[in-house]
Design a protein around this motif. Structure first.
Motif, PDB file in Angstrom:
ATOM      1  N   GLN A 251       0.833  -1.205   0.000  1.00 51.43           N
ATOM      2  CA  GLN A 251       0.000   0.000   0.000  1.00 51.43           C
ATOM      3  C   GLN A 251       0.865   1.252   0.000  1.00 51.43           C
ATOM      4  O   GLN A 251       0.539   2.251  -0.659  1.00 51.43           O
ATOM      5  CB  GLN A 251      -0.941   0.004   1.206  1.00 51.43           C
ATOM      6  CG  GLN A 251      -2.005  -1.091   1.191  1.00 51.43           C
ATOM      7  CD  GLN A 251      -3.040  -0.927   0.086  1.00 51.43           C
ATOM      8  OE1 GLN A 251      -3.013   0.019  -0.697  1.00 51.43           O
ATOM      9  NE2 GLN A 251      -3.965  -1.871   0.000  1.00 51.43           N
ATOM     10  N   GLU A 252       1.974   1.219   0.720  1.00 51.10           N
ATOM     11  CA  GLU A 252       2.900   2.352   0.736  1.00 51.10           C
ATOM     12  C   GLU A 252       3.537   2.552  -0.640  1.00 51.10           C
ATOM     13  O   GLU A 252       3.683   3.681  -1.126  1.00 51.10           O
ATOM     14  CB  GLU A 252       3.982   2.126   1.790  1.00 51.10           C
ATOM     15  CG  GLU A 252       4.949   3.294   1.948  1.00 51.10           C
ATOM     16  CD  GLU A 252       5.888   3.128   3.123  1.00 51.10           C
ATOM     17  OE1 GLU A 252       6.885   3.879   3.182  1.00 51.10           O
ATOM     18  OE2 GLU A 252       5.635   2.258   3.988  1.00 51.10           O
ATOM     19  N   LEU A 253       3.889   1.446  -1.304  1.00 47.67           N
ATOM     20  CA  LEU A 253       4.487   1.533  -2.642  1.00 47.67           C
ATOM     21  C   LEU A 253       3.463   1.965  -3.686  1.00 47.67           C
ATOM     22  O   LEU A 253       3.803   2.700  -4.620  1.00 47.67           O
ATOM     23  CB  LEU A 253       5.106   0.187  -3.025  1.00 47.67           C
ATOM     24  CG  LEU A 253       6.303  -0.252  -2.182  1.00 47.67           C
ATOM     25  CD1 LEU A 253       6.785  -1.633  -2.603  1.00 47.67           C
ATOM     26  CD2 LEU A 253       7.439   0.762  -2.298  1.00 47.67           C
ATOM     27  N   PHE A 254       2.226   1.546  -3.528  1.00 44.59           N
ATOM     28  CA  PHE A 254       1.171   2.001  -4.445  1.00 44.59           C
ATOM     29  C   PHE A 254       1.032   3.523  -4.365  1.00 44.59           C
ATOM     30  O   PHE A 254       0.907   4.212  -5.383  1.00 44.59           O
ATOM     31  CB  PHE A 254      -0.183   1.369  -4.092  1.00 44.59           C
ATOM     32  CG  PHE A 254      -0.254  -0.123  -4.259  1.00 44.59           C
ATOM     33  CD1 PHE A 254       0.682  -0.800  -5.031  1.00 44.59           C
ATOM     34  CD2 PHE A 254      -1.264  -0.848  -3.642  1.00 44.59           C
ATOM     35  CE1 PHE A 254       0.620  -2.188  -5.183  1.00 44.59           C
ATOM     36  CE2 PHE A 254      -1.348  -2.222  -3.792  1.00 44.59           C
ATOM     37  CZ  PHE A 254      -0.403  -2.895  -4.563  1.00 44.59           C
ATOM     38  N   ALA A 255       1.043   4.039  -3.140  1.00 41.62           N
ATOM     39  CA  ALA A 255       0.876   5.479  -2.935  1.00 41.62           C
ATOM     40  C   ALA A 255       2.009   6.256  -3.598  1.00 41.62           C
ATOM     41  O   ALA A 255       1.783   7.295  -4.242  1.00 41.62           O
ATOM     42  CB  ALA A 255       0.803   5.796  -1.448  1.00 41.62           C
ATOM     43  N   SER A 256       3.242   5.781  -3.467  1.00 40.73           N
ATOM     44  CA  SER A 256       4.374   6.481  -4.080  1.00 40.73           C
ATOM     45  C   SER A 256       4.321   6.391  -5.597  1.00 40.73           C
ATOM     46  O   SER A 256       4.688   7.342  -6.294  1.00 40.73           O
ATOM     47  CB  SER A 256       5.700   5.911  -3.554  1.00 40.73           C
ATOM     48  OG  SER A 256       5.852   4.550  -3.901  1.00 40.73           O
ATOM     49  N   PHE A 257       3.841   5.280  -6.109  1.00 36.32           N
ATOM     50  CA  PHE A 257       3.685   5.114  -7.557  1.00 36.32           C
ATOM     51  C   PHE A 257       2.641   6.090  -8.100  1.00 36.32           C
ATOM     52  O   PHE A 257       2.858   6.773  -9.110  1.00 36.32           O
ATOM     53  CB  PHE A 257       3.263   3.670  -7.862  1.00 36.32           C
ATOM     54  CG  PHE A 257       2.932   3.402  -9.309  1.00 36.32           C
ATOM     55  CD1 PHE A 257       3.943   3.178 -10.233  1.00 36.32           C
ATOM     56  CD2 PHE A 257       1.614   3.361  -9.738  1.00 36.32           C
ATOM     57  CE1 PHE A 257       3.646   2.922 -11.575  1.00 36.32           C
ATOM     58  CE2 PHE A 257       1.300   3.098 -11.068  1.00 36.32           C
ATOM     59  CZ  PHE A 257       2.325   2.888 -11.986  1.00 36.32           C
ATOM     60  N   GLU A 258       1.518   6.176  -7.432  1.00 41.88           N
ATOM     61  CA  GLU A 258       0.449   7.076  -7.856  1.00 41.88           C
ATOM     62  C   GLU A 258       0.906   8.531  -7.815  1.00 41.88           C
ATOM     63  O   GLU A 258       0.566   9.329  -8.706  1.00 41.88           O
ATOM     64  CB  GLU A 258      -0.786   6.862  -6.981  1.00 41.88           C
ATOM     65  CG  GLU A 258      -1.444   5.506  -7.174  1.00 41.88           C
ATOM     66  CD  GLU A 258      -2.609   5.285  -6.228  1.00 41.88           C
ATOM     67  OE1 GLU A 258      -3.049   6.281  -5.597  1.00 41.88           O
ATOM     68  OE2 GLU A 258      -3.083   4.146  -6.107  1.00 41.88           O
ATOM     69  N   GLU A 259       1.665   8.879  -6.799  1.00 33.96           N
ATOM     70  CA  GLU A 259       2.165  10.249  -6.695  1.00 33.96           C
ATOM     71  C   GLU A 259       3.150  10.550  -7.819  1.00 33.96           C
ATOM     72  O   GLU A 259       3.119  11.639  -8.405  1.00 33.96           O
ATOM     73  CB  GLU A 259       2.848  10.437  -5.329  1.00 33.96           C
ATOM     74  CG  GLU A 259       3.543  11.773  -5.147  1.00 33.96           C
ATOM     75  CD  GLU A 259       2.595  12.959  -5.205  1.00 33.96           C
ATOM     76  OE1 GLU A 259       3.070  14.080  -5.507  1.00 33.96           O
ATOM     77  OE2 GLU A 259       1.383  12.775  -4.959  1.00 33.96           O
TER      78      GLU A 259
END
Length: 430
Positions: free
Chosen positions: A72-80
């Motif tokens: 979930q943390e990596l998804f957030a950084s990818f989306e940003e």
């Protein structure tokens, strides 16, 4: 005659003027049309850009149950990172890496866009059309350890993104009970544990671990060229070490009260309650073991064991976790970008920090933090005596049945050669 000639010349001149007017008129019409069309094109292009920027990319990701917080943390950084190019709706679903292949091949079109899986499944997934060759593979090859690239490939073709290079096993031990010399020999460790009323453990219910006794003896097991069936010589009756020699060595170890055949979960429980002082496991237990043993935590390559009066270095299966992109994904380009993001240097570094998993990325693996991990160092030492796990499905159950019987002391009394012959027959069945 002069008058008529003058009229003719004036008429021709008039026609040329009229013709010139028509040509200019057509030219103006053409220019006007281009201007209008160009304006429409710009308007349409603007609409396309707006449409792309407003597009919502829906992606489903399969990962291990314990990885949800990290992912979930990596998804957030990818989306940003890509927020100016698209909006995303990324859905995480828990799926064991070990059974990913079966779940995915059950319905490829409904399967995850991006998924984590164990490297021994890559050939089957590629053959089934679930994975396409990786574009720009040279960049991935250059960024990762050679062994992990090999694990993610079929032949010379890269089909997945290396995620970890730590799917192996080694020795954990409590320094309070064992010296540096003691941990070199499994039989010696079992003897010390027996005298202390403690246990050294190994999971003989898992054929994955049982390979340790056979791997460096000259007895072989592996995949045939069909990629499905196995060859196996564990019942060999000639050569320096025979199958019955290994089986007898296992029986000798099992006969000691200092040895305990138990699962990985039971091993960890024993570490916590103090009944287990050494065991064979992997990096996933490092944090929990350090919490229990503190500064007394030790990790090393696997020891030797006594077989036919000789010391034999214990072997191991090695492997990697990989990230795959579903060939049937509705968004293959974005799926590939997400797979790259989940496996890049910074993401693998974060994975090590949060989950203790060894990076396959060269830069991440060479960092000071990783090199300070006793478990990772032990795994690297053991890599000299390991090989990629490449066996077909019929390997597992016969070996488990055989080893569990030995762990119980061979209560049936069936000859070891007969048991090995039955094992090999089942492992190599077509």
């Amino acid at each position: 005659m002069g008058f008529l000639q003058g009229l003719s010349e004036k008429s021709e001149k008039w026609e040329r003027v009229e013709d010139m007017k028509k040509r200019w008129f057509c030219l103006f019409l053409a220019i006007g049309s281009l201007i209008v069309l160009n304006g429409c094109g710009k308007e349409k292009q603007a609409e396309d850009v707006e449409e792309v920027s407003n597009q919502v990319i829906e992606l489903t990701v399969w990962g291990g149950e314990d990885d949800e917080e990290l992912l979930q943390e990596l998804f957030a950084s990818f989306e940003e990172h890509y927020r100016d190019q698209a909006s995303f709706q990324i859905t995480y679903q828990a799926q064991s890496e070990s059974s990913c292949k079966d779940a995915l091949l059950g319905d490829l079109e409904e399967g995850a866009d991006v998924f984590a899986f164990a490297d021994d499944q890559v050939a089957a997934l590629a053959a089934a059309g679930a994975l396409d060759p990786i574009e720009h593979s040279e960049e991935i090859r250059a960024a990762n350890l050679p062994a992990s690239v090999e694990a993610a490939s079929v032949g010379n073709t890269l089909y997945a993104y290396p995620l970890t290079a730590d799917n192996g096993y080694f020795l954990y031990y409590n320094k309070k009970y064992f010296s540096d010399k003691d941990i070199q020999n499994l039989n010696k460790m079992v003897e010390i544990a027996a005298k202390s009323g403690k246990h050294v453990t190994m999971d003989w219910s898992s054929a994955w671990y049982v390979y340790a006794f056979f791997g460096n003896t000259g007895l072989e097991v592996g995949l045939n060229e069909d990629g499905l069936t196995n060859y196996c010589t564990w019942n060999r009756t000639d050569g320096p070490i025979q199958g019955v020699d290994v089986a007898q060595a296992m029986l000798d170890i099992a006969a000691s009260t200092g040895f305990l055949n138990c699962t990985d979960e039971e091993f960890l429980a024993g570490v916590k309650d103090g009944s287990v002082i050494a065991g064979i496991s992997g990096v996933w237990n490092e944090v929990a073991i350090e919490e229990a043993w503190g500064d007394q935590t030790g990790a090393a390559k696997l020891p030797v064991y006594i077989c036919k009066g000789e010391e034999v270095q214990m072997a191991s299966f090695s492997g990697c976790k990989l990230i795959g992109v579903n060939a049937y994904s509705e968004h293959p380009e974005w799926s590939a970008r997400l797979a790259e993001w989940l496996t890049n240097e910074s993401s693998q570094t974060l994975r090590f920090e949060k989950r203790g998993q060894g990076p396959s990325n060269i830069q991440a693996a060479s960092s000071a933090k990783v090199q300070e991990s006793p478990a990772i160092v032990a795994l690297l030492e053991q890599s000299e005596f390991s090989q990629l796990q490449r066996v077909g499905g019929k390997f597992w159950d016969p070996v488990t049945e055989f080893a569990n019987n030995l762990a119980q002391g061979n209560p049936s009394g069936t000859s070891l050669q007969e048991q090995l012959d039955r094992l090999v027959e089942s492992v190599t069945a077509r």
